[in-house]
Enzyme design. Structure first.
Site, short mmCIF file in Angstrom:
data_model
loop_
_atom_site.label_atom_id
_atom_site.label_comp_id
_atom_site.label_asym_id
_atom_site.label_seq_id
_atom_site.Cartn_x
_atom_site.Cartn_y
_atom_site.Cartn_z
N HIS A 216 0.78 -1.13 -0.12
CA HIS A 216 -0.02 -0.16 0.04
C HIS A 216 0.91 1.22 0.04
O HIS A 216 1.03 1.99 1.08
CB HIS A 216 -0.85 -0.04 1.30
CG HIS A 216 -2.00 -1.01 1.04
ND1 HIS A 216 -2.04 -2.41 1.88
CD2 HIS A 216 -3.16 -1.09 0.29
CE1 HIS A 216 -3.14 -2.85 1.42
NE2 HIS A 216 -3.72 -2.24 0.72
N HIS A 220 1.30 1.31 -5.87
CA HIS A 220 -0.03 0.82 -5.83
C HIS A 220 -0.96 1.77 -6.44
O HIS A 220 -1.82 1.81 -7.22
CB HIS A 220 -0.14 0.38 -4.57
CG HIS A 220 -1.83 -0.35 -4.59
ND1 HIS A 220 -2.24 -1.29 -5.35
CD2 HIS A 220 -2.60 0.30 -3.57
CE1 HIS A 220 -3.54 -1.30 -4.80
NE2 HIS A 220 -3.78 -0.46 -3.92
N HIS A 256 -7.09 6.68 -3.04
CA HIS A 256 -7.86 5.77 -2.33
C HIS A 256 -7.28 4.97 -1.12
O HIS A 256 -8.00 4.47 -0.35
CB HIS A 256 -8.40 4.64 -3.41
CG HIS A 256 -7.29 3.83 -3.77
ND1 HIS A 256 -6.21 3.95 -4.37
CD2 HIS A 256 -7.16 2.37 -3.22
CE1 HIS A 256 -5.46 2.64 -4.64
NE2 HIS A 256 -6.16 1.88 -3.96
N ASP A 257 -5.91 5.15 -1.17
CA ASP A 257 -5.35 4.30 -0.14
C ASP A 257 -4.32 5.35 0.57
O ASP A 257 -3.32 5.04 1.26
CB ASP A 257 -4.43 3.12 -0.45
CG ASP A 257 -5.30 1.90 -0.62
OD1 ASP A 257 -6.24 1.62 0.19
OD2 ASP A 257 -5.05 1.13 -1.33
N ASP A 366 -8.72 -1.62 -7.93
CA ASP A 366 -7.99 -1.90 -6.50
C ASP A 366 -7.73 -3.17 -6.59
O ASP A 366 -6.45 -3.54 -5.82
CB ASP A 366 -9.02 -1.46 -5.53
CG ASP A 366 -8.16 -1.18 -4.27
OD1 ASP A 366 -6.93 -1.05 -4.30
OD2 ASP A 366 -8.96 -1.65 -2.94
#
Length: 509
Positions: A216, A220, A256-257, A366
């Protein structure tokens, strides 16, 4: 009582004041501590809206999470409780700095500064600090040179090698890729985005991913952004998405992360982390990613020129997209998607239906690693498994129950990946292929089948070597790993998903 924390050892050539700068969570310490000095405040850009907590020894704790301010005000902020587990993995960019010699009541009003971790301070952005770096970052698409520029010309191909691209861009794949896509769609000009604000936002986004996470991290995020671009180019979406949809899709993929700690939600719950209270044990990480993204949007003022209502709507819809990546809600989204396809009632002229499809596209992006060519998929599989195992090592070290899939002695990369593909990836991408039956969809399903067979072959080789030691369990490893996947990120212990955490105004089909 003095609580000790492991901090990175950095060479300092000056006396160390009684300050603590840490990358790991809220920290309790005694006034006698003498660890590391804080960075020069003159080198830190000012920060708005941060939260402070004055402890008994007049130490101010500034939390660098502007996006969480609104929710914090509802549940309150407390110092680390005595029952909290000493290991807190999230990089909160916290800065402890002692006030003046006078009492708290007589101290002048403090300025809240932008907070940097050790790594961030040492390698912070030349744009934010005005200091040139050895490796320049280019502001304009025309400045991309050599192989990196050639790769960008093929950014829409499914075999795009994000690892190579990250090397060619000197570790700036997320910034370079996202900026290129926004510019390619003409969104910078269409939304009248300030070039410097946009670049500053992207730099901060990339820097807020933890580079020490095996999986993560910013690479990524760049990979998911590239996959999201591929999905938005599919005919069913390309002819229907608005410019606002595309902007939200790319920004959601890139953030998103954001600030992912490298551990999962159950780990935060079992270590009594304050974020679990903040978000009531519901989509804790996803809410944190969303609020962190909102914080950077507001800090940079990227949408400050838009009407306030439009800016808030974009923040809410960005949150709706990011929250959809919660793996514990996978079955909910998949059931809705399957029902729409069975009834053939998806109307792409309907804004809520388009938004739902963006959610499904982001979910696919994802977890698309099993659908990449073997050379890329294998690397991702090894990275995500190593991150699982690192969490398991931490849990063993601190005498915690080891989470499913996180015991490196009881699991293998092949077991975990075969279970993940069987129970999570294949059902999702089969439905996506029903919606968008294109060459890309068939390519992804083909790669996943080949990758699953490859892992199966490797697994058989490993089984043949170890079957003498454990002949009775050799055939059940994959099934056990698959069951663990279904439980790993589940929030069933918290009573399900609370609607209070869904952004107001988010579109539901």
């Amino acid at each position: 009582m003095e609580v000790c924390y492991q901090l990175p050892v950095l060479p300092l050539d000056r006396p160390v004041p009684k300050h603590v700068l840490s990358r790991r969570g809220a920290i309790s310490f005694s006034s006698s501590s003498s660890l590391f000095g804080a960075p020069d405040p003159r080198q830190l850009s000012q920060r708005r809206g941060a939260i402070s907590y004055d402890s008994s020894d007049q130490t101010a704790l500034y939390i660098r999470m502007l996006g969480d301010v609104r929710v914090r005000s509802q549940v309150g902020f407390e110092p680390e409780r005595g029952s909290s587990h000493p290991y807190l993995c999230i990089d909160f960019r916290t800065l402890h700095t002692r006030l003046g010699c006078g009492s708290a009541s007589s101290a002048p009003e403090r300025r809240v500064h932008r907070l940097l971790s050790f790594q961030r301070y040492l390698h912070s952005s030349r744009l934010l600090r005005g200091i040139p770096q050895q490796i320049p970052l280019h502001l304009l698409d025309g400045d991309y040179t050599g192989q990196a520029r050639c790769m960008l010309e093929k950014v829409g191909t499914w075999n795009f090698d994000i690892f190579l691209f990250d090397r060619l861009t000197n570790g700036n794949s997320l910034i370079t890729l996202t900026f290129h896509l926004l510019n390619q769609y003409g969104l910078v000009e269409l939304f009248q985005l300030d070039m410097v604000k946009l670049w500053r936002f992207l730099v901060m986004v990339q820097e807020d991913y933890h580079s020490d996470n095996p999986y993560h991290n910013a690479v990524h995020a760049a990979d998911v952004t590239q996959a999201m671009y591929c999905y938005m180019r599919e005919p069913m979406l390309a002819k229907s998405l608005t410019s606002c949809d595309i902007l939200l899709g790319l920004l959601a993929a890139a953030t998103h992360d954001l600030d992912h700690p490298g551990v999962n939600q159950p780990f935060l719950i079992k270590t009594d982390h304050y974020l679990t209270t903040l978000y009531r044990n519901t989509s804790v990480l996803e809410n944190h990613h969303w609020k962190s993204a909102v914080g950077l949007l507001r800090e940079t003022g990227l949408f400050s020129h838009l009407p306030a209502e439009d800016s808030l709507n974009m923040e809410r819809e960005l949150g709706s997209l990011i929250l959809a990546t919660d793996i514990s809600r996978q079955n909910d989204y998949l059931s809705r998607f399957r029902l729409h396809l069975d009834q053939d009632n998806l109307c792409l002229s309907n804004a809520s239906h388009r938004h739902f499809l963006l959610q499904m596209a982001l979910k696919c992006a994802d977890i698309c690693n099993p659908c990449r060519p073997w050379e890329l998929s294998k690397q991702w599989s090894e990275k995500v498994t190593e991150e699982f195992f690192q969490q398991g090592d931490i849990e063993k070290k601190h005498k915690l129950e080891v989470s499913p899939l996180c015991d490196r002695e009881a699991n293998t990369v092949g077991n975990i990946q075969m279970g993940f593909m069987t129970y999570v990836a294949e059902p999702l991408f089969a439905e996506w292929a029903r919606f968008s039956d294109t060459r890309l969809s068939q390519t992804m399903l083909g790669h996943m089948g080949l990758n699953k067979a490859s892992w199966g072959g490797l697994q058989q080789e490993q089984t043949s070597v170890s079957e003498e030691a454990e002949p009775s369990t050799a055939g059940t490893n994959t099934e056990n790993s698959a069951a663990a996947i279904a439980r790993r990120d589940s929030n069933t212990a918290t009573g399900g998903t609370s609607s209070k955490e869904i952004p107001q105004g988010s579109r539901e089909s």
